[in-house]
Write an enzyme that holds these catalytic residues in place. Structure first.
Site, mmCIF file in Angstrom:
data_model
loop_
_atom_site.group_PDB
_atom_site.id
_atom_site.type_symbol
_atom_site.label_atom_id
_atom_site.label_comp_id
_atom_site.label_asym_id
_atom_site.label_seq_id
_atom_site.Cartn_x
_atom_site.Cartn_y
_atom_site.Cartn_z
ATOM 1 N N HIS B 7 -25.816 4.911 -41.812
ATOM 2 C CA HIS B 7 -24.379 5.390 -42.380
ATOM 3 C C HIS B 7 -23.501 4.165 -42.559
ATOM 4 C CE1 HIS B 7 -23.123 5.986 -38.103
ATOM 5 N NE2 HIS B 7 -22.079 5.443 -38.566
ATOM 6 N N HIS B 80 -17.656 -0.056 -40.639
ATOM 7 C CA HIS B 80 -18.893 -0.481 -40.358
ATOM 8 C C HIS B 80 -20.042 -0.054 -40.951
ATOM 9 C CE1 HIS B 80 -18.298 3.558 -38.059
ATOM 10 N NE2 HIS B 80 -19.649 3.519 -38.072
ATOM 11 N N GLU B 131 -23.007 -1.217 -36.162
ATOM 12 C CA GLU B 131 -23.379 -0.247 -35.190
ATOM 13 C C GLU B 131 -24.777 0.029 -34.944
ATOM 14 O OE1 GLU B 131 -21.868 3.648 -36.080
ATOM 15 O OE2 GLU B 131 -22.330 4.652 -34.100
#
Lengths: 140, 140
Positions: B7, B80, B131
């Site tokens: 994502h 992110h 991440e």
């Protein structure tokens, strides 16, 4: 309207250095050959994951549209998010009808995947520069 | 090492307003229910595409780690990029061995998908906050 999240555009002062990062540090294995896209003022390189891609973008020359971004973010950073649409002209008409500003001339250009693309104004998109690209025909 | 681009985290001052944008303007159809993640200081909402997701992130309270980001980017913006890894502890060990700084305590926390996650320092990642999340077991 929006289909696949196709790629995340990541601006970089050096595609060569970014490839080292994604390949040697993060362990990406599917890294395409960098190529020039002079009409867009950028050099690009795609890093594939099984879902979406990272599109590394380096300025082609000093007039590049990402020169300003890199002046503010010298190390690089997230530049845009690209969603696929089935028909770019239908998408442009729908965006205009909804009052969304298409950047540039408002006409699509041929993007890094060889299909027409437009960019939507980030001020109207929650601060995110959104690219709409027509889904490549051969990919589906 | 990195697998799927899972994502793109998009910070927003209002998930409710961002949902209107993605649903009513961009025509996204698969929008999850927003939920709180107080341990991470955020409220989140996932917008699915057939490939990767958009994770809308709103501050949970004034101590939220994204408060500073929104102060600089009042309309919101790309925060992110999340890649999946097979084993978060192996990934952390590999990142440390390569000299990469893990943010926070350096220990994984449970992320929005219910699996352990860590964030890598953007200064070492070409200006991108990355991440790493352990792939959910049930998803494959």
């Amino acid at each position: 309207m929006i289909g696949n999240l196709n790629h995340v555009g990541v601006a970089t002062p050096s595609i060569a250095e970014s490839i080292k990062l994604y390949r040697d540090i993060l362990g990406a294995t599917k890294i395409g050959e960098p190529f020039d896209l002079p009409a867009q003022g950028v050099k690009v390189c795609f890093i594939d994951t099984p879902t979406a891609q990272i599109e590394l973008i380096e300025p082609f020359d000093e007039t590049s549209p990402i020169t300003g971004f890199l002046a503010k973010n010298p190390k690089g950073g997230q530049h845009h998010v690209c969603f696929e649409v089935a028909d770019i002209h239908a998408a442009i008409a729908e965006m205009r009808a909804k009052g969304v500003t298409i950047l540039g001339t408002g006409e699509p250009r041929i993007g890094a995947h060889g299909t027409p693309v437009v960019f939507l104004h980030p001020k109207e998109m929650g601060g995110v520069l959104i690219e709409l690209m027509e889904t490549p025909k051969e990919a589906h």
